[in-house]
Design a protein around this motif. Structure first.
Motif: not given
Ligand code: ZN
Length: 462
Positions: A159-169
Motif C-alpha cells: 500500500q501507499g501511505c494514505l497521507n501522501n498526496p500522490a497516493v491520496k489523489n
C-alpha cells in the motif's frame, strides 16, 4: 425472514462459470446481494501475472474450492474492464493499469453482472482496493520509525501511505473514475483503506514526512509520538524472557498498562492520528461520490478486527457515521499465520528468545487464543483447504461483539466472513454469525464456496 446475505465474487468466476450459473448458485443459497471486482483475467503460464488464490507471502497450500479453467491453483493476468479517464489522474503520478485489453475479453461484463443482479431484484455492489497502486514507488509506501521501508517480498497489501498526496489523489481519482463508469452500482466497498498490520513493523508505520506534516497540522505532538515509537522499537530489539513475562502479566492485569501509557503517551496519539487519517479520507471519498451525483450510492469499509483495528486506523465509531456499511473481516486464515509472521521478526531481532514462550506471548497480545498445547512456528501458517484454523470459535463472536460495542449504529455492521476454511468450520461460522446480533453477513468469496459449502450456507443461514 432470514438475515441479509451477500456474496462476493471475482469477474474470473463469471468469465469461467457464466453470469447465470454464478447468480443462480448465489440466489439458491439465499443471497440477496452480490459484489464484484472490476478485473477481467486471462490464464497465463506459471510465474506470470498473479497466482490465484493469492499467495499472501507464503500461503503455498491455499487452493480454490471452485476451479477456474479446471484448476484450483493457476496464474492469471488482470485487466481493468473499463478504460480509465486518465485526465482524472492529473494530480498524481499514478494511474490505473490501462494496458490494452485482449479483444476476446468482454469489457462490458461488469455492467452485465450488475444488470443481471438488478433484473433478479438483488442489490449489486463493486469492491475496489484503491491503495494498491500500479507501479507504486518504494518511497510512497508507508515508512517505519527507523526510516526503513517494507520488504517488497513480505507484503500482503503493498500500500501507499494514505497521507501522501500522490497516493491520496490517486485514491480520490480512482473513486471518481469508478463512480462515473458504474453509476448503476448500489454501492462501493473499499478494501485496505487502513494501515494494514500484516507485519509487526507495520505497527510502527507510518512516520513519513507527509504523516509528520499532517499530524502537526492537526495539532498532534509529533516529537512525542516519535519518541514513544522509537523507545518501543528499541525495546523490541532487546527483549528478554523477563520482558515476555511482564507482557503476559500486563495482559492478565490491564491496570498495569496505565503506567506504560503514562510513560509513552505518544502511542495513544499515534493511534488517534491514524484513525483520523482513515476517517478523514473516507469523508473525502464520500464527498467525491456526492459531487459525482451518487448521493444514494452506498459507501462500505472493510477493516481489521479488534484489537488490530486500533493500529490500522479503523475507528469503527467514527466510520459508522460516514459509511453506510462496516465490514469487519473474519479472515481467520490470516489470523492463523500472524503469530509466526510477527514472531519471526522478533526472533530475528532477539535470536536468544525461546520460540514457544514468544509465541505464547504473541497469541495473547493478538487476542486470538487457540488450543495448541506446545506452540512452534510450524503451527502457524496459511492453512491448507481442509485444515481447521486454530483460532477458537468463540473468538469470532468476541471480535464481533467488540466492533458492535464500538459503534453507535450496529445496524451498519455486516461481518465479512471468509469462506476459505474446511466445510465443518464453515458450518460453525455460518451458525455463529446467524445467532450473533449483526444484521447480516457478506461472504468473501464465491470461489471458496464448494457446492457443499453453498448447501450448508442455504440450510444453516436460512
Ligand atoms: Zn505516511
Amino acid at each position: 425472514m432470514s438475515k441479509f446475505l451477500g456474496i462476493q465474487f471475482t469477474l474470473a468466476a463469471v468469465q469461467y462459470e457464466g453470469i447465470h450459473q454464478v447468480l443462480d448458485n448465489i440466489q439458491n443459497a439465499g443471497g440477496r446481494a452480490i459484489c464484484t471486482g472490476l478485473s477481467l483475467v486471462q490464464p497465463v503460464a506459471e510465474g506470470n501475472g498473479r497466482r490465484m488464490p493469492p499467495l499472501d507471502i507464503d500461503g503455498y497450500e491455499r487452493l480454490l474450492d471452485r476451479p477456474l479453467w479446471g484448476k484450483r491453483e493457476l496464474w492469471l493476468r488482470g485487466y481493468l474492464a473499463h478504460e480509465p479517464d486518465l485526465e482524472l489522474f492529473a494530480h498524481t503520478p499514478y494511474h490505473p493499469n490501462s494496458a490494452p485489453v485482449p479483444p476476446e475479453l468482454d469489457r462490458e461484463l461488469p455492467h452485465k453482472v450488475l444488470a443481471e443482479a438488478h433484473a433478479r431484484k438483488m442489490r449489486a455492489y463493486i469492491q475496489i482496493s484503491p491503495t494498491t497502486i500500479p507501479g507504486l514507488k518504494a518511497e510512497d509506501q508507508v515508512h517505519y520509525i527507523d526510516g526503513s521501508l517494507p520488504d517488497p517480498h513480505r507484503r500482503v497489501a503493498r500500500q501507499g501511505c494514505l497521507n501522501n498526496p500522490a497516493v491520496k489523489n490517486y485514491i480520490l481519482a480512482l473513486i471518481r473514475d469508478t463512480v462515473r463508469h458504474y453509476p448503476e452500482t448500489d454501492g462501493l466497498f473499499l478494501d485496505w483503506v487502513e494501515f494494514t498490520p500484516y507485519d509487526l513493523r507495520d505497527h510502527f508505520s507510518c512516520t513519513c514526512s507527509h504523516c509528520a506534516k499532517q499530524a502537526q497540522e492537526w495539532g498532534y505532538n509529533w516529537p512525542q509520538i516519535l519518541h514513544s515509537l522509537q523507545h518501543t522499537w528499541e525495546a523490541l530489539h532487546h527483549l528478554s524472557c523477563q520482558d515476555l513475562a511482564r507482557i503476559q502479566r500486563l495482559l492478565e492485569h490491564p491496570s498495569e498498562l496505565l503506567e506504560l501509557f503514562q510513560s509513552w503517551p505518544g502511542w495513544l496519539d499515534f493511534w488517534r492520528f491514524k484513525a483520523q487519517t482513515v476517517s478523514q479520507l473516507y469523508q473525502e471519498i464520500r464527498q467525491v461520490m456526492d459531487e459525482e451525483g451518487a448521493k444514494s450510492m452506498e459507501l462500505g469499509a472493510n477493516g481489521w478486527c479488534p484489537p488490530l483495528n486500533r493500529s490500522s486506523g479503523m475507528d469503527y465509531r467514527t466510520l459508522g457515521r460516514i459509511c453506510n456499511v462496516l465490514r469487519p473481516k473474519l479472515f481467520t486464515f490470516h489470523w492463523s499465520v500472524l503469530p509466526r509472521w510477527y514472531g519471526q521478526v522478533l526472533l530475528q531481532w532477539n535470536p536468544q528468545l525461546p520460540e514457544r514462550f514468544l509465541l505464547d506471548t504473541l497469541v495473547s497480545c493478538l487476542d486470538i487464543p487457540d488450543s495448541i498445547p506446545s506452540r512452534s512456528f510450524a503451527h502457524y501458517h496459511i492453512p491448507a483447504p481442509n485444515e481447521p484454523h486454530p483460532a477458537r470459535e468463540e473468538t469470532w463472536r468476541i471480535k464481533i461483539d467488540e466492533v458492535l460495542a464500538q459503534v453507535e449504529n450496529p445496524e451498519r455492521v455486516y461481518v465479512s466472513a471468509h469462506s476459505y476454511r474446511p466445510l465443518e468450520q464453515w458450518k460453525r461460522m455460518v451458525a455463529i454469525l446467524r445467532d450473533s446480533p449483526v444484521p447480516g453477513m457478506w461472504v468473501t468469496r464465491y470461489g471458496y464456496l464448494s457446492d457443499a459449502k453453498l448447501d450448508a450456507l442455504k440450510n444453516i443461514w436460512n
